[in-house]
Design an enzyme around this catalytic site. Structure first.
Site, PDB file in Angstrom:
ATOM      1  N   HIS A  82       0.814  -1.213   0.000  1.00 23.54           N
ATOM      2  CA  HIS A  82       0.000   0.000   0.000  1.00 23.54           C
ATOM      3  C   HIS A  82       0.852   1.269   0.000  1.00 23.54           C
ATOM      4  CE1 HIS A  82       0.388  -0.113   4.526  1.00 23.54           C
ATOM      5  NE2 HIS A  82       0.453   1.193   4.348  1.00 23.54           N
ATOM      6  N   ASP A 127      -0.023  -7.491   1.214  1.00 25.53           N
ATOM      7  CA  ASP A 127       0.478  -6.136   1.465  1.00 25.53           C
ATOM      8  C   ASP A 127       2.002  -6.081   1.550  1.00 25.53           C
ATOM      9  OD1 ASP A 127       0.223  -3.418   1.711  1.00 25.53           O
ATOM     10  OD2 ASP A 127      -0.122  -3.438   3.868  1.00 25.53           O
ATOM     11  N   SER A 201       4.683   2.401   8.134  1.00 21.75           N
ATOM     12  CA  SER A 201       4.339   1.294   7.253  1.00 21.75           C
ATOM     13  C   SER A 201       5.513   0.874   6.395  1.00 21.75           C
ATOM     14  CB  SER A 201       3.167   1.679   6.343  1.00 21.75           C
ATOM     15  OG  SER A 201       1.980   1.810   7.073  1.00 21.75           O
TER      16      SER A 201
END
Length: 459
Positions: A82, A127, A201
């Protein structure tokens, strides 16, 4: 012993347990931090716009910040899918190599060097993504070899760029080792109370030895900030996916051609199932291996190869132990009867694989771009449901070459134009490239993930 600007920090007291802990933490930070990068992504995506109290979705330019970890000295970096989704440009800030006279002191102590990265592979279903920069001999955090599973309560450290604050480390413990936030998803995560915020992230979660525990991926929060509920993709998943992303650009997953979901008491009552827990078959691929072997909708999966499958993660894990072509012994509860089935596993179809199969390494090569290209036909365009423009040249594979890392194309991209000239055929693409003089600027109009944008480089 700690240092500041290369000088020994004096101690007022002899070493004790607290100082030993402090030194151990500093050692982990100095070992891991040089391998952690900041990722700056620009591209187009959906944003929200408010006008007279009405909120609507619009397509606008976005700039996102994430983190990543170098896993190969030759510039390969693991991050979240992402983080790079919809990216036009991916810039990576790499900490300058630390010397014996320097320490990890944030932005001032570790000036960063900027690299432009290309996307090597993306697995949105888990992901994860791999990107590559043109750099060598980088400090890397290895994900190869046997990986010990996380242990509840063990000390862990999260590295990354929360809210854009580069080269940050936080500390906490493993709160749970196999958390499943979505009961209808087979994915499990390492849960941690280590402070994680937007921008973390893609950064690593490591143990007290500096070993990879997972890749930080999301938080649960009512405020948008850290509330002690952080989640990381387990290191074992990363280790399995990484070589596949390098080789194929995506991951190959074995499947029996069946969809299963978690049984709830309400679902069990509504379907009159014999048990109100576990997993039940909700769909079968027509003509797939499971249907052919006799599996039926509403069958409750009891075990795979003798191992109980009381939840989705256990079922998915049991299948993941097989390779395509192998068979799994599946026991199901059908009504009040137990049924034994022998089901073959096949490789989950992937559109990029089929492109590679039909590309001829000689006829389809486009040497200036280091790609194998295929002209879009009506049948091929129909097989790509998200396609905006049904003509052009699709990138079936990237080939090796001295400039492969410089040209920001990836498998599945569709080339629609070159410097304003519409591209519909391979010959047209080759002719347009041949007209460009050495050193000339080239702007390709491409389509990726349903979005049109330009990528540029020099001939």
């Amino acid at each position: 012993m700690g240092t500041v600007a290369g000088q020994t920090r004096p101690r007022a007291h002899p070493p004790d347990a607290l100082h030993q802990l402090n030194d151990s933490i500093e050692a982990v930070v100095q070992r891991v931090s040089p391998s952690v990068v900041q990722i700056l992504v620009t591209g187009y995506g959906t944003t929200e716009e408010t006008d007279r109290g009405q909120t609507s979705a619009v397509i606008g330019r976005r700039r996102a910040i994430g983190s990543g970890v170098v896993v190969d000295p030759e510039g390969y970096i693991v991050t979240n899918a992402h983080v790079v989704t919809g990216a036009q440009n991916v810039d990576v800030m790499v900490p300058a190599r630390l010397t014996s006279a320097a320490t990890v002191e944030g932005d001032q102590g570790t000036p960063a060097k900027n690299y432009q990265a290309r996307i090597v592979g993306v697995a949105r279903e888990i992901d994860l993504a791999v990107i590559k920069i043109d750099a060598h001999d980088l400090p890397a955090l290895s994900i190869r070899g046997p990986i010990a599973p996380a242990r509840q309560g063990e000390l862990v450290f999260a590295f990354g760029s929360p809210e854009g604050l580069r080269n940050t480390v936080t500390m906490g413990v493993v709160s749970a080792v196999a958390r499943q936030p979505d009961p209808d998803s087979p994915l499990v995560y390492v849960q941690t109370d280590t402070p994680i915020n937007p921008g973390n992230s893609g950064g690593p979660l490591v143990d007290a030895d500096g070993g990879l525990v997972g890749i930080n991926t999301f938080i649960l929060s009512t405020s948008g900030g850290n509330q002690g509920l952080g989640f990381a993709i387990p290191a074992g998943v990363v280790a399995s996916a990484y070589p596949q992303l390098l080789k194929y650009g995506h991951i190959h997953q074995p499947t029996i051609g069946a969809l299963v979901q978690t049984i709830t008491p309400e679902l069990a009552a509504g379907l009159h199932l014999e048990r109100d827990f576990g997993v039940v078959v909700s769909d079968l691929s027509p003509g797939g291996p499971a249907e052919t072997a006799g599996l039926k909708i509403q069958d409750v999966i009891l075990s795979v190869d003798g191992s109980p499958t009381g939840n989705l993660p256990l079922f998915a894990h049991s299948l993941s132990l097989h390779k395509s072509g192998e068979r799994a012994k599946v026991e199901v509860l059908r009504g009040s009867d137990q049924v034994q089935l022998d089901i073959p596993l096949v490789e989950r179809p992937h559109k990029e694989d089929s492109l590679t199969d039909i590309a001829d390494p000689v006829k389809n090569i486009v040497r200036p771009l280091n790609i194998l290209g295929i002209e879009l036909t009506l049948d091929l365009a129909r097989s790509l449901p998200d396609l905006r423009i049904p003509t052009g040249v699709i990138v079936a594979a990237r080939t090796s070459g001295s400039r492969t890392a410089e040209i920001p194309l990836q498998t599945g991209d569709v080339i629609h134009g070159l410097n304003g000239t519409t591209i519909t055929t391979l010959d047209g693409l080759r002719e347009a490239l041949a007209k460009q003089k050495p050193g000339a600027a080239i702007a390709l109009q491409i389509e990726r993930d349903g979005q049109l944008f330009y990528v540029s480089f020099s001939r």
